[in-house]
Design an enzyme around this catalytic site. Structure first.
Site, PDB file in Angstrom:
ATOM      1  CD  GLN A 123      -2.677   1.172   2.581  1.00 24.87           C
ATOM      2  OE1 GLN A 123      -2.181   1.652   3.556  1.00 24.87           O
ATOM      3  NE2 GLN A 123      -3.782   0.519   2.414  1.00 24.87           N
ATOM      4  N   GLY A 124       0.702   2.174  -0.838  1.00 26.22           N
ATOM      5  CA  GLY A 124       1.299   3.217  -0.712  1.00 26.22           C
ATOM      6  C   GLY A 124       0.356   4.719  -0.798  1.00 26.22           C
ATOM      7  CB  SER A 126       1.238   6.436   5.471  1.00 26.37           C
ATOM      8  OG  SER A 126       0.096   6.068   6.134  1.00 26.37           O
ATOM      9  CD  GLU A 241      -5.719  -0.344   5.805  1.00 28.09           C
ATOM     10  OE1 GLU A 241      -5.036  -1.009   5.192  1.00 28.09           O
ATOM     11  OE2 GLU A 241      -5.841   0.655   6.247  1.00 28.09           O
TER      12      GLU A 241
END
Length: 382
Positions: A123-124, A126, A241
């Site tokens: 996951q990109g 933060s 999530e």
């Protein structure tokens, strides 16, 4: 193809337990941390091969298509038997995002390769200055023909050491309000310009990474939900999530470890310990019941509500309290990284305690989620 929903819940639970006992290696069960791909891929591939990998995906996309009752039974069995979460970003996040917001071409290209394990995801979202305030991301994507050129930095990217694809929230328009100028894009990580550096956590693991993007290229056809519509896609994904992070899964496994530590430490007959253990067990049972209700509502409404924030707070803080009690009764073994052997048994109270620190932060800190509930449920002034 088996129609799982035609089975009774009892028969389905027996089938799930039989599969787990047969296919999940014993060394992967009841782990205090998420295993790396080189060790856990055998379990992922077994679930994929036998059709147990994606319980919530519709059948037409390769999932099990379970109704609410069966889905909850699935989670209960897999949790009770201590199965590990393996490369969850694809099945839990990317898959549902593509099913909900992707094009037919994107689904046809990506969903089978998620199920096979060929494409493993990081996951990109933060960034160093955009954590809970996700709309402040500065990683920029500029159009270049039928591609986008991406420059920036991401941090706390779970599983990036084992991933070969990333989905990222990037800025594609600086002239509009910050939420409106974001896009959700997917790109391969095995290309020039992608640098992954692991972040060693206090528990000694390297599950989280920082990722540097230097003129990285993504195809325009791999933007999900349309250009400048990434905020909507990301919020949909984060809802799932956060609901997942509010599961009783981690708490139940933590209780199993707590009981093991208590037996080895000779605390099971201690009235004070038994009272505290019972309170925690009741909290976990209440959490599981609330999670059950929320997931059933999700199956009907197809919308994750604000209760996901409540579940996230409840689950992660309860898991921390279990870890704190484990440390308290663990004695000398609670001070040793990785645990130690006591009376021919392995006792590790420190790792679960340390592993429980991060979940109250990722997916939005518990403070952020309390603000969400205060504003949107209690109508308190902000």
């Amino acid at each position: 193809m088996t129609n799982w929903n035609e089975m009774s819940d009892e028969d389905f639970a027996q089938a799930a337990a039989s599969f787990v006992e047969r296919a999940c290696p014993a060394e992967l069960r009841y782990l205090p941390h998420r295993p790396r791909w080189d060790k856990s891929s055998v379990w992922y591939i077994a679930m994929s091969r036998e059709g147990w990998l994606a319980p919530g995906w519709p059948v037409e996309f390769g999932g099990m298509g379970l109704d609410p009752s069966k889905h909850l039974t699935y989670l209960e069995v897999f949790e009770r038997l201590g199965t590990p979460m393996v490369a969850p970003q694809g099945v839990v996040n990317v898959g549902p995002a593509l099913i909900g917001f992707g094009t037919d071409e994107q689904r046809q290209e990506f969903l089978p390769k998620i199920l096979s394990g060929e494409r493993r995801w990081a996951q990109g979202f933060s960034e160093p200055n955009a954590g809970s305030d996700l709309a402040s991301v500065r990683t920029e994507a500029k159009p270049d023909g039928d591609e986008y050129v991406i420059n920036g930095q991401k941090i706390w990217s779970t599983g990036a050491l084992d991933a070969n694809w990333m989905y990222a929230l990037v800025r594609t328009d600086k002239s509009v309000r910050k939420q409106a100028g974001l896009s959700f894009v997917m790109f391969p990580m095995d290309q020039r310009g992608v640098t992954v550096r692991p972040i060693r956590t206090i528990s000694g693991g390297e599950e989280f990474c920082e990722v540097f993007l230097d003129n990285v290229r993504a195809k325009a056809e791999h933007v999900v939900g349309g250009v400048n519509n990434g905020w909507k896609v990301a919020n949909g994904l984060l809802g799932f999530e956060r609901l997942w992070s509010g599961s009783a899964h981690q708490c139940k496994q933590a209780l199993v470890r707590l009981k093991d530590v208590a037996r080895i430490a000779g605390k099971m007959d201690d009235p004070s310990f038994r009272q505290r253990y019972t309170r925690l067990e009741l909290d976990v049972l209440d959490l599981a019941a609330c999670y059950t209700r929320s997931t059933r509502n999700l199956q009907v409404t197809r919308r994750v509500g604000f209760e996901a924030s409540m579940l996230k707070i409840w689950a992660t803080e309860t898991c921390q309290r279990i870890g704190e009690l484990m440390m308290e009764i663990g004695g000398d073994a609670a001070l040793v990284q990785g645990g130690m052997e006591i009376d021919d048994r392995h006792l590790d109270a420190l790792t679960p305690f340390l592993e429980a620190r991060a979940p109250t932060i990722y997916g939005g800190t518990v403070q952020i989620h309390r603000n969400i509930l205060a504003k949107n449920v209690l109508n308190l002034p902000t």
